[in-house]
Design a protein around this motif. Structure first.
Motif, PDB file in Angstrom:
ATOM      1  N   HIS A  36       0.864  -1.168   0.000  1.00 26.67           N
ATOM      2  CA  HIS A  36       0.000   0.000   0.000  1.00 26.67           C
ATOM      3  C   HIS A  36       0.904   1.222   0.000  1.00 26.67           C
ATOM      4  O   HIS A  36       2.094   1.124   0.324  1.00 26.67           O
ATOM      5  N   ARG A  38       0.924   5.718   0.799  1.00 26.18           N
ATOM      6  CA  ARG A  38       0.262   6.964   1.170  1.00 26.18           C
ATOM      7  C   ARG A  38       1.099   8.117   0.643  1.00 26.18           C
ATOM      8  O   ARG A  38       2.226   8.324   1.110  1.00 26.18           O
ATOM      9  N   GLU A  45      -3.598   3.893  -0.217  1.00 23.68           N
ATOM     10  CA  GLU A  45      -4.246   3.127  -1.269  1.00 23.68           C
ATOM     11  C   GLU A  45      -3.512   1.813  -1.497  1.00 23.68           C
ATOM     12  O   GLU A  45      -2.299   1.713  -1.273  1.00 23.68           O
ATOM     13  N   ALA A  59      -3.342  -1.981  -8.661  1.00 23.26           N
ATOM     14  CA  ALA A  59      -4.071  -0.741  -8.889  1.00 23.26           C
ATOM     15  C   ALA A  59      -3.890  -0.340 -10.353  1.00 23.26           C
ATOM     16  O   ALA A  59      -2.823  -0.574 -10.942  1.00 23.26           O
TER      17      ALA A  59
END
Length: 120
Positions: A36, A38, A45, A59
């Motif tokens: 993830h 930030r 995310e 993603a």
């Protein structure tokens, strides 16, 4: 149990970087793991995820540029990041669902972040 992330740093746009995240301690089994990030002023995310059987998910913003892999023998995941862009600048965190015994259903663990800065 600890997750230790490493590999962050400063890289120029278009460059590459590989992050690592190793699980240590009383690890019996490691299931889904993920990266993830930030970015400054933004919410955390999901970047990429990988199951124990090595199915992957990305993603949209990193598809085709980032590759997540894992070494189950070392309880380690990697994130190979190519064609880096300034908007990839963020603190990157690893996450893993880890069991400490054979009867344990597992808990989510988070590593401390590693900073990736993409800038010329």
């Amino acid at each position: 149990v600890q997750l230790q992330a490493s590999g962050g740093g400063l890289v120029q746009p278009g460059g590459s970087l590989t992050l690592s995240c190793a699980a240590s301690g009383s690890v019996y089994s490691v299931w889904d793991m993920s990266w993830h990030r930030r970015a400054p002023g933004k919410q955390r995310e999901l970047v990429a995820a990988i199951t124990a059987s090595k199915n992957t998910n990305y993603a949209d913003s990193v598809k085709g540029r980032f590759t997540i892999t894992r070494d189950n023998a070392k309880n380690t995941i990697y994130l190979k990041m190519n064609t880096l862009k300034p908007e990839d600048t963020a603190v990157y965190y690893c996450n893993g669902r880890i069991a400490t015994t054979s009867s344990d259903s597992g808990m989510d663990y988070w590593g401390k972040g590693t900073l990736v800065t993409v800038s010329s």
